[in-house]
Design an enzyme around this catalytic site. Structure first.
Site, PDB file in Angstrom:
ATOM      1  N   SER A 207      37.022  41.581  31.329  1.00 53.76           N
ATOM      2  CA  SER A 207      38.045  40.545  31.113  1.00 53.76           C
ATOM      3  C   SER A 207      39.336  40.946  31.810  1.00 53.76           C
ATOM      4  O   SER A 207      40.032  40.119  32.389  1.00 53.76           O
ATOM      5  CB  SER A 207      38.284  40.345  29.625  1.00 53.76           C
ATOM      6  OG  SER A 207      38.936  41.463  29.094  1.00 53.76           O
ATOM      7  N   ARG A 211      40.468  38.380  34.604  1.00 55.56           N
ATOM      8  CA  ARG A 211      41.654  37.572  34.285  1.00 55.56           C
ATOM      9  C   ARG A 211      42.622  37.602  35.458  1.00 55.56           C
ATOM     10  O   ARG A 211      43.093  36.567  35.934  1.00 55.56           O
ATOM     11  CB  ARG A 211      42.345  38.118  33.040  1.00 55.56           C
ATOM     12  CG  ARG A 211      43.623  37.356  32.709  1.00 55.56           C
ATOM     13  CD  ARG A 211      44.341  37.923  31.503  1.00 55.56           C
ATOM     14  NE  ARG A 211      43.523  37.819  30.302  1.00 55.56           N
ATOM     15  CZ  ARG A 211      42.902  38.834  29.736  1.00 55.56           C
ATOM     16  NH1 ARG A 211      43.018  40.038  30.248  1.00 55.56           N
ATOM     17  NH2 ARG A 211      42.187  38.663  28.661  1.00 55.56           N
ATOM     18  N   ASN A 215      43.249  34.328  37.938  1.00 56.49           N
ATOM     19  CA  ASN A 215      44.570  33.714  38.044  1.00 56.49           C
ATOM     20  C   ASN A 215      45.086  33.741  39.465  1.00 56.49           C
ATOM     21  O   ASN A 215      45.604  32.740  39.975  1.00 56.49           O
ATOM     22  CB  ASN A 215      45.560  34.441  37.133  1.00 56.49           C
ATOM     23  CG  ASN A 215      45.533  33.892  35.729  1.00 56.49           C
ATOM     24  OD1 ASN A 215      46.080  32.829  35.472  1.00 56.49           O
ATOM     25  ND2 ASN A 215      44.866  34.595  34.834  1.00 56.49           N
TER      26      ASN A 215
END
Lengths: 275, 156
Positions: A207, A211, A215
């Site tokens: 994660s 992440r 993004n």
């Protein structure tokens, strides 16, 4: 860039400059996305390496400059600026980290500053550097290292290694494995515990890196889409607000990566019953 | 989106940057920060102490001034008292001197009066004798009538 269609333009912009062994046995840059994939593991994304090391060196140079001339009495502007960043990181570490580890502060600072600088490359207009590198004969050029999963996984897996290292160092092998095996439901449900805890452990680096990658990749893609689809004379109408918003995103993502690193490593230092 | 050697390259770069930061960036800046914090705290403490000292000194000055005023007041009172004493003494001395002069004058007056009386007595006795002689047309033998004469003199 002589892109015939928007689709081609976009796919061109999200392809790394990959160096490896080509199908015909010669070594060189992959000329297409397929060729890059075919090179397999034994290849290097030269653009990712270049920009990440360049921004990393920039971080080292900028902060070392402040550190060398660090004055107690009369801090200059740059020193004050660096001190603000350092204070922010140090406060975050003090607030979120339970143990006592001299590595965590500098580690967090490096993550924050380096990820921030790598993300910052996102604000350079999407065609500036690729045009120059194209003129130099390089087929692809992605400036934002954090839009390459290799870069984000490189960091998150290093942090994963540190998590396991400190977990075993602080709690011992038994303590570390015990936390995996006996934790949520007690000894009777050992296989369930093991499955749950292993998943949650492995999910952390996954994660963490995805992440940041997600993004930044999405942000970059929006810039590329704007450049590909909007007529050039009104591009600023869309690109400028997005860029301003992106200043927030790149800082926030750097901060989140840093905070999660602190929290994960803090969990490795926590003794058994504290969560 | 390919996982390749870049992953390892990135991990190595990351490790080197972290090492650099641990060794050459973090400690000097943090030391400067912490030392400045201590110095500011010390400075503030010193300033507070200085203020306290100043307040104490002002208090002391006030005390000393008050003491000086009290003593001056005391001097004034004492000197007034002393002046009154001196005046009283002078008055007393003057009165005594006056009395003494009066007594002396009275003594002298008494003495002179007595002397005058004595001489008058003798003169009166002679006058009386002369008067008696003229009355009797003969000489009175003073010796023979000494007793009468003395009696007369005593009566005058």
């Amino acid at each position: 860039m002589a892109a015939s269609s928007p689709a081609e333009y976009i796919s061109h912009h999200i392809q790394n400059l990959t160096f490896g062994e080509r199908a015909d046995g010669t070594w060189g840059f992959a000329q297409s996305a397929k060729e890059a994939t075919d090179m397999g593991f034994m290849a290097v994304n030269v653009d990712t390496m270049f920009w990440s090391i360049a921004t990393g060196l920039l971080f080292c140079w900028l902060f070392r400059k402040a550190a060398v001339s660090a004055s107690v009495q009369t801090p200059g502007r740059w020193q004050s600026c660096v001190e603000m960043v350092l204070e922010m990181v140090n406060t975050s570490v003090k607030d979120a980290f339970v143990g006592n580890n001299a590595l965590i502060g500098p580690l967090s600072l490096t993550i924050f500053a380096w990820v921030f600088l790598m993300n910052l490359m996102d604000l350079v207009p999407v065609d500036f550097i690729p045009q120059i590198s194209h003129a130099l004969g390089l087929p692809f050029m992605k400036m934002v290292s954090t839009t390459d999963v290799n870069a984000t996984f490189g960091m998150s897996l290093s942090i994963f290694g540190l998590m396991i290292y400190y977990g075993i160092k602080i709690k011992g092998v038994g303590g570390f494995l015990g936390e995996l095996a006996f934790h949520p439901f007690g000894k009777a449900f050992l296989p369930v515990n093991l499955a749950l805890e292993t998943v949650s452990l492995v999910a952390k680096p996954l994660s963490l890196s995805l992440r940041l990658f997600g993004n930044m990749f999405a942000g970059e893609l929006v810039f590329v889409l704007i450049a590909a689809l909007v007529p050039f004379y009104i591009q600023w109408l869309v690109a400028v607000p997005w860029a301003i918003f992106h200043i927030l995103v790149i800082t926030l993502q750097a901060y989140i990566f840093m905070m999660l690193t602190i929290v994960y490593l803090s969990q490795s230092h926590e003794t058994h019953d504290s969560h | 989106m390919n996982i390749n050697l870049t992953l390892i390259g990135q991990a190595i770069s990351f490790a080197i940057f972290v090492w650099f930061c641990v060794k050459y960036v973090w400690p000097p800046i943090l030391n400067a920060l912490e030392e400045r914090e201590t110095r500011i705290a010390d400075g503030l403490a010193a300033a507070e102490k200085g203020q306290q000292d100043l307040a104490n000194a002002a208090h002391k000055v006030e005390d000393i001034l008050q003491e000086g005023r009290d003593r001056a007041q005391e001097f004034v009172v004492q000197s007034q008292k002393r002046a009154e004493e001196i005046i009283d003494q002078a008055k007393q001395a003057a009165i005594e001197e006056g009395d003494r002069a009066l007594v002396a004058a009275r003594g002298r007056i008494d003495q002179e009066r007595n002397e005058a009386r004595e001489s008058l007595r003798s003169e009166v006795a002679v006058l009386a004798l002369n008067g008696a002689e003229q009355i009797l047309m003969r000489e009175v033998d003073a010796t023979a009538h000494r007793e009468v004469l003395d009696k007369l003199v005593a009566e005058i």
